[in-house]
Design a protein around this motif. Structure first.
Motif, PDB file in Angstrom:
ATOM      1  N   VAL A 163       0.849  -1.200   0.000  1.00 56.31           N
ATOM      2  CA  VAL A 163       0.000   0.000   0.000  1.00 56.31           C
ATOM      3  C   VAL A 163       0.878   1.240   0.000  1.00 56.31           C
ATOM      4  CG1 VAL A 163      -1.620   1.371   1.371  1.00 56.31           C
ATOM      5  CG2 VAL A 163      -1.947  -1.071   1.185  1.00 56.31           C
ATOM      6  N   PHE A 164       0.497   2.226  -0.803  1.00 58.09           N
ATOM      7  CA  PHE A 164       1.077   3.575  -0.760  1.00 58.09           C
ATOM      8  C   PHE A 164      -0.019   4.530  -0.286  1.00 58.09           C
ATOM      9  CE2 PHE A 164       1.675   7.553  -3.418  1.00 58.09           C
ATOM     10  CZ  PHE A 164       2.519   8.146  -2.494  1.00 58.09           C
ATOM     11  N   ILE A 165       0.251   5.289   0.789  1.00 56.74           N
ATOM     12  CA  ILE A 165      -0.742   6.205   1.361  1.00 56.74           C
ATOM     13  C   ILE A 165      -0.496   7.608   0.814  1.00 56.74           C
ATOM     14  CG2 ILE A 165      -1.713   7.183   3.457  1.00 56.74           C
ATOM     15  CD1 ILE A 165      -0.829   4.739   4.966  1.00 56.74           C
ATOM     16  N   SER A 166      -1.510   8.163   0.156  1.00 54.14           N
ATOM     17  CA  SER A 166      -1.452   9.529  -0.393  1.00 54.14           C
ATOM     18  C   SER A 166      -2.350  10.414   0.453  1.00 54.14           C
ATOM     19  CB  SER A 166      -1.909   9.531  -1.851  1.00 54.14           C
ATOM     20  OG  SER A 166      -2.036  10.854  -2.325  1.00 54.14           O
ATOM     21  N   TYR A 167      -1.784  11.516   0.968  1.00 51.63           N
ATOM     22  CA  TYR A 167      -2.565  12.365   1.864  1.00 51.63           C
ATOM     23  C   TYR A 167      -1.958  13.767   1.906  1.00 51.63           C
ATOM     24  CZ  TYR A 167       1.234  11.765   5.207  1.00 51.63           C
ATOM     25  OH  TYR A 167       2.453  11.774   5.810  1.00 51.63           O
ATOM     26  N   ALA A 168      -2.704  14.696   2.456  1.00 52.86           N
ATOM     27  CA  ALA A 168      -2.205  16.051   2.691  1.00 52.86           C
ATOM     28  C   ALA A 168      -1.586  16.112   4.083  1.00 52.86           C
ATOM     29  CB  ALA A 168      -3.342  17.070   2.575  1.00 52.86           C
ATOM     30  N   HIS A 169      -0.607  17.011   4.248  1.00 54.11           N
ATOM     31  CA  HIS A 169       0.112  17.066   5.529  1.00 54.11           C
ATOM     32  C   HIS A 169      -0.810  17.380   6.696  1.00 54.11           C
ATOM     33  CE1 HIS A 169       4.037  16.545   3.816  1.00 54.11           C
ATOM     34  NE2 HIS A 169       3.788  17.486   2.910  1.00 54.11           N
ATOM     35  N   LYS A 170      -1.869  18.138   6.444  1.00 56.19           N
ATOM     36  CA  LYS A 170      -2.773  18.485   7.542  1.00 56.19           C
ATOM     37  C   LYS A 170      -3.552  17.275   8.042  1.00 56.19           C
ATOM     38  CE  LYS A 170      -3.444  23.415   6.632  1.00 56.19           C
ATOM     39  NZ  LYS A 170      -4.405  24.500   6.403  1.00 56.19           N
ATOM     40  N   ASP A 171      -3.548  16.183   7.279  1.00 54.98           N
ATOM     41  CA  ASP A 171      -4.271  14.968   7.680  1.00 54.98           C
ATOM     42  C   ASP A 171      -3.330  13.946   8.279  1.00 54.98           C
ATOM     43  OD1 ASP A 171      -6.228  15.338   4.676  1.00 54.98           O
ATOM     44  OD2 ASP A 171      -6.660  16.072   6.683  1.00 54.98           O
ATOM     45  N   GLN A 172      -2.165  14.396   8.805  1.00 56.38           N
ATOM     46  CA  GLN A 172      -1.179  13.479   9.371  1.00 56.38           C
ATOM     47  C   GLN A 172      -1.761  12.641  10.511  1.00 56.38           C
ATOM     48  OE1 GLN A 172       2.113  13.077   8.350  1.00 56.38           O
ATOM     49  NE2 GLN A 172       2.112  11.360   9.744  1.00 56.38           N
ATOM     50  N   LYS A 173      -2.726  13.244  11.271  1.00 54.85           N
ATOM     51  CA  LYS A 173      -3.276  12.502  12.410  1.00 54.85           C
ATOM     52  C   LYS A 173      -4.017  11.242  11.958  1.00 54.85           C
ATOM     53  CE  LYS A 173      -7.488  15.380  12.522  1.00 54.85           C
ATOM     54  NZ  LYS A 173      -8.316  16.275  13.338  1.00 54.85           N
ATOM     55  N   TYR A 174      -4.634  11.278  10.772  1.00 51.84           N
ATOM     56  CA  TYR A 174      -5.309  10.083  10.274  1.00 51.84           C
ATOM     57  C   TYR A 174      -4.292   9.016   9.885  1.00 51.84           C
ATOM     58  CZ  TYR A 174      -9.445  13.086   9.993  1.00 51.84           C
ATOM     59  OH  TYR A 174     -10.470  13.919  10.274  1.00 51.84           O
ATOM     60  N   VAL A 175      -3.153   9.456   9.309  1.00 51.92           N
ATOM     61  CA  VAL A 175      -2.110   8.510   8.928  1.00 51.92           C
ATOM     62  C   VAL A 175      -1.534   7.850  10.175  1.00 51.92           C
ATOM     63  CG1 VAL A 175       0.107   8.270   7.766  1.00 51.92           C
ATOM     64  CG2 VAL A 175      -1.597   9.837   6.865  1.00 51.92           C
ATOM     65  N   ASN A 176      -1.387   8.639  11.251  1.00 53.53           N
ATOM     66  CA  ASN A 176      -0.847   8.083  12.487  1.00 53.53           C
ATOM     67  C   ASN A 176      -1.731   6.970  13.041  1.00 53.53           C
ATOM     68  OD1 ASN A 176       1.199   9.928  12.255  1.00 53.53           O
ATOM     69  ND2 ASN A 176       0.315  11.403  13.689  1.00 53.53           N
ATOM     70  N   LYS A 177      -3.061   7.044  12.772  1.00 59.56           N
ATOM     71  CA  LYS A 177      -3.976   5.992  13.218  1.00 59.56           C
ATOM     72  C   LYS A 177      -4.022   4.836  12.210  1.00 59.56           C
ATOM     73  CE  LYS A 177      -7.029   9.202  15.702  1.00 59.56           C
ATOM     74  NZ  LYS A 177      -8.393   9.764  15.795  1.00 59.56           N
ATOM     75  N   LEU A 178      -3.923   5.167  10.922  1.00 57.92           N
ATOM     76  CA  LEU A 178      -4.077   4.164   9.869  1.00 57.92           C
ATOM     77  C   LEU A 178      -2.836   3.289   9.730  1.00 57.92           C
ATOM     78  CD1 LEU A 178      -5.963   3.168   7.586  1.00 57.92           C
ATOM     79  CD2 LEU A 178      -4.909   4.864   6.094  1.00 57.92           C
ATOM     80  N   LEU A 179      -1.637   3.889   9.897  1.00 58.90           N
ATOM     81  CA  LEU A 179      -0.398   3.170   9.646  1.00 58.90           C
ATOM     82  C   LEU A 179      -0.216   1.955  10.555  1.00 58.90           C
ATOM     83  CD1 LEU A 179       2.005   3.320   7.760  1.00 58.90           C
ATOM     84  CD2 LEU A 179       3.176   4.773   9.415  1.00 58.90           C
ATOM     85  N   PRO A 180      -0.428   2.065  11.887  1.00 65.41           N
ATOM     86  CA  PRO A 180      -0.294   0.862  12.730  1.00 65.41           C
ATOM     87  C   PRO A 180      -1.313  -0.222  12.362  1.00 65.41           C
ATOM     88  CG  PRO A 180      -0.326   2.867  14.055  1.00 65.41           C
ATOM     89  CD  PRO A 180      -0.714   3.263  12.682  1.00 65.41           C
ATOM     90  N   LYS A 181      -2.514   0.185  11.944  1.00 67.61           N
ATOM     91  CA  LYS A 181      -3.540  -0.795  11.579  1.00 67.61           C
ATOM     92  C   LYS A 181      -3.081  -1.619  10.376  1.00 67.61           C
ATOM     93  CE  LYS A 181      -7.603   0.979  11.584  1.00 67.61           C
ATOM     94  NZ  LYS A 181      -7.964   0.558  12.927  1.00 67.61           N
ATOM     95  N   LEU A 182      -2.507  -0.943   9.369  1.00 71.18           N
ATOM     96  CA  LEU A 182      -2.093  -1.629   8.144  1.00 71.18           C
ATOM     97  C   LEU A 182      -0.860  -2.499   8.393  1.00 71.18           C
ATOM     98  CD1 LEU A 182      -2.530   1.296   5.599  1.00 71.18           C
ATOM     99  CD2 LEU A 182      -4.002  -0.702   5.823  1.00 71.18           C
ATOM    100  N   GLU A 183       0.125  -1.943   9.146  1.00 69.05           N
ATOM    101  CA  GLU A 183       1.382  -2.662   9.307  1.00 69.05           C
ATOM    102  C   GLU A 183       1.321  -3.718  10.400  1.00 69.05           C
ATOM    103  OE1 GLU A 183       4.259   0.456   9.857  1.00 69.05           O
ATOM    104  OE2 GLU A 183       4.700   0.532   7.710  1.00 69.05           O
TER     105      GLU A 183
END
Length: 703
Positions: A518-538
């Motif tokens: 998976v490659f996650i594409s997002y805007a920097h202001k949405d970093q908090k969502y990536v912080n929640k999504l990344l542990p779930k995926l990995e």
């Protein structure tokens, strides 16, 4: 109390406002004198004349407003002095003269505005000075117009070579004095928190003390200007980690190009000079707006740039950016400006130009990069020029290999163009493969999708007879194969076909090996969502995930990084929000993944809606079309994890896909007639509406 020659410890509290001059006369043995928490307003002259053995003096929590020079001179053995919570405004000259055994002074929470340059003269053993909560600037009258470039600016502590701790927190100090950096070599703690610092410069961050901690937290620091870091290949750069540090947490940072060198320090690049280690903690960006609230430690150096707003430099271009990570001044324009400024005045070496319309002539341009990506070029209207070092022609509609540019040794990017690889283009293909100046040769392909770098040159020019024979043989073979498929059930063909006729089955792209799942594409202001999504995926889904701030290489071209990330990942997750639509690079990541999905004819994009974006003015037609034609996930869906798992984890039981050539469709006409009648040929018209063109076609078989 006088005339007590054996008295060693004396504590008097809440007794008087004025000290009797003879209160402690002839008390030569006195070691500790505590007069705190009284209402004392001053010290009588000669009050300490008989206290030759006094070591500990506490005058805190009184109302002392002035002290005369030399008032403490008789107490030669004094080691500790406490003047906290008084009304002192000035420390006069020679206040501590002769106190060579004095090691600690505390004058916290007074009204101090001035310390005479000679106030601490003679107190050569001082190790700790605490001046918390005063009004000090430490500037003398001749230093009021002091500029940061002025050298030789010393504080009143410049003679205290044994000083280890200097606490000046909660004052009005705005500069770092030279003696703190070059004279106080034993200094271990310099607390300047809660002061008036606004900017740090390279010289102010260098200290001779190799174990100092400089606390600059809770100031107004917006910019940290540092020297260029050493190149990674520079063997002269210091190797050992510094023992000293500068604390910068809780400052309103302006995260622009001036912070680039600090960002590179956090990436691990060593400075060319000795300096402490910078600890930014959870310092956030106050500006620019698109980075506001982001933690500085999470930013990539590529995020830091300055926008040039001067009209005579911009020339009506969309933007002009100073990008230290690329070492360039980057213009984004419709047409080439008439002239460019000197890049040296911006601290960069190169000039880059992104155009929406190609120039007809390059002779008047001197560029490190000419970016003409994704503008629909079908042919190149200009000739090569030595003044343009690199040209990006990727993501266009070029069919003819630009042999003139290859022969001119111009560096090129050519990926995502439908190049002609027929027999007539054989020499051009050979020249392209043999050139060392094609930066993305591994991703350059023919119109049929074959990689040019892996193409067998000998297969380009078969004789016509051989081609006809091959086509006839293939047609006959496929006719027999799919006749059997028509007679027997589809399940049997699916189960045994890939073993008997492997050429008619392909690997399911969803299960083909990739560097990332998976490659996650997002805007920097949405970093908090990536912080929640990344542990779930990995951690939960056991997937390998690509995120730009961790997995991209520093110094590489961003469009190439995006292209590689999408190509090397099975899926691309788009975190769609209003911030995403405002981000140029985020939209580029979506278009790259979307176009590749259309090209491969399979699902590559997983759209996750973070908020309502239907009314956003930058919502593109591609995104509208994708949202209408494909299912997507909502972040707040109660079954979000279950749906995300199904979309991201590869289905290992379905490793082969049956491919039915279009030439044999008539064989299956009867079996699929009902489905054909319901076929759709959907297009998005100019009004943003979906139109089924299959209803207007005369021949349903062509759907």
């Amino acid at each position: 109390i006088s005339n007590l020659p054996s008295l060693k410890n004396l504590i008097i509290k809440d007794c008087f406002a004025e000290l009797p001059k003879d209160l402690i006369t002839e008390c030569e043995a006195l070691i500790t004198l505590d007069l705190s928490q009284n209402r004392i307003t001053g010290i009588p002259e000669g009050f300490f004349k008989d206290l030759k053995n006094l070591e500990h003096l506490d005058l805190s929590f009184n109302k002392i407003s002035t002290l005369k020079s030399g008032v403490f001179s008789p107490v030669k053995k004094l080691k500790y002095l406490n003047l906290d919570r008084n009304h002192l405004e000035v420390l006069p000259e020679f206040l501590f003269a002769g106190l060579r055994k004095l090691t600690e002074v505390s004058i916290n929470h007074n009204l101090l505005t001035t310390i005479d340059a000679l106030a601490f003269q003679g107190a050569t053993s001082l190790q700790t000075i605490s001046l918390i909560g005063n009004r000090l600037t430490l500037k003398s009258k001749d230093q009021l117009d002091w500029d940061y470039m002025d050298m030789g600016m010393y504080s009143p502590f410049n003679t205290l070579s044994e000083l280890k701790k200097l606490d000046l927190s909660h004052n009005n100090i705005s500069k770092i004095f030279d003696d703190w950096r070059f004279v106080l070599v034993n200094l271990e703690i310099l607390d300047l928190s809660w002061n008036r610092f606004e900017e740090l410069y390279p010289n102010s961050c260098q200290f001779l003390s190799n174990k100092i901690t400089v606390n600059l937290q809770h100031n107004d620091i917006s910019s940290v200007n540092l020297y260029q870091p050493a190149a990674q290949s520079d063997t002269t750069a210091p190797v050992a980690e510094p023992n000293s540090s500068i604390l910068l947490d809780n400052n309103p940072l302006n995260c622009d190009c001036r912070m680039y060198n600090l960002a590179m320090r956090l990436q691990g690049l060593k400075p060319t000079t000795t300096e402490p280690k910078f600890n930014v903690g959870n310092a956030q960006c106050k500006s620019p707006p698109h980075l506001q609230g982001d933690l500085f430690k999470n930013l990539s150096p590529y995020d830091l740039y300055c926008e040039e707003m001067t009209e005579e430099v911009r020339f009506n271009c969309t933007s002009v950016l100073i990008r230290p990570a690329y070492r360039d001044l980057y213009y984004d324009c419709d047409f080439a400006p008439p002239f460019f400024p000197n890049t040296e005045q911006y601290g960069v070496e190169q000039l880059s130009l992104k155009l929406q319309y190609p120039p007809n002539d390059l002779s008047n341009l001197t560029l490190s990069l000419l970016n003409l990506t994704n503008i629909g070029l079908q042919e190149i209207p200009f000739s090569p020029s030595e003044s343009v070092k690199e040209i990006d022609l990727s993501k266009n509609n070029l069919t003819e290999i630009p042999i003139r540019f290859i022969e001119s040794n111009t560096s090129l990017y050519l990926s995502s163009n439908p190049f002609d690889c027929s027999c007539f283009a054989r020499d051009s293909v050979i020249a392209l493969r043999g050139s060392s100046n094609i930066k993305d040769l591994d991703t350059v392909s023919c119109a049929n999708g074959l990689s040019i770098s892996e193409l067998e040159i000998s297969t380009l020019c078969h004789s016509n007879t051989l081609i006809i024979a091959e086509i006839g043989g293939i047609f006959l073979f496929l006719l027999i194969l799919f006749t059997l498929a028509f007679i027997f059930s589809r399940q049997i063909v699916d189960h045994f076909g890939h073993r008997i006729f492997p050429c008619c089955f392909i690997d399911d792209p969803d299960n083909s090996p990739k560097e990332y799942d998976v490659f996650i594409s997002y805007a920097h202001k949405d970093q908090k969502y990536v912080n929640k999504l990344l542990p779930k995926l990995e951690n939960d889904f056991k997937l390998t995930v690509c995120v730009h701030y961790r997995d991209w290489e520093v110094g590489d071209f961003i469009p190439d990084q995006i292209n590689r990330s999408v190509l090397n990942s099975r899926k691309t997750i788009i975190l769609l929000s209003n911030s995403f639509l405002d981000s140029t690079f985020a939209n580029l990541e979506f278009r790259t993944a979307h176009n590749l999905a259309l090209k491969e004819g399979r699902e590559r994009v997983i759209l996750i809606i973070l908020e309502d974006v239907s009314k956003h003015e930058k919502l593109s037609e591609e995104l509208k079309y994708h949202m209408k034609m494909n299912t997507y996930l909502n972040w707040d869906d109660s079954r979000f994890d279950e749906k995300l798992r199904r979309r991201t984890i590869p289905q290992l039981y379905n490793k082969k896909k049956f491919v039915r050539p279009a030439i044999l469709k008539p064989i299956f006409k009867q079996a699929t007639e009902n489905n054909l009648k319901k076929a759709l040929d959907v297009h998005l018209n100019s009004a943003g509406q979906l139109v089924n063109l299959a209803q207007n076609k005369k021949d349903i078989e062509n759907v």
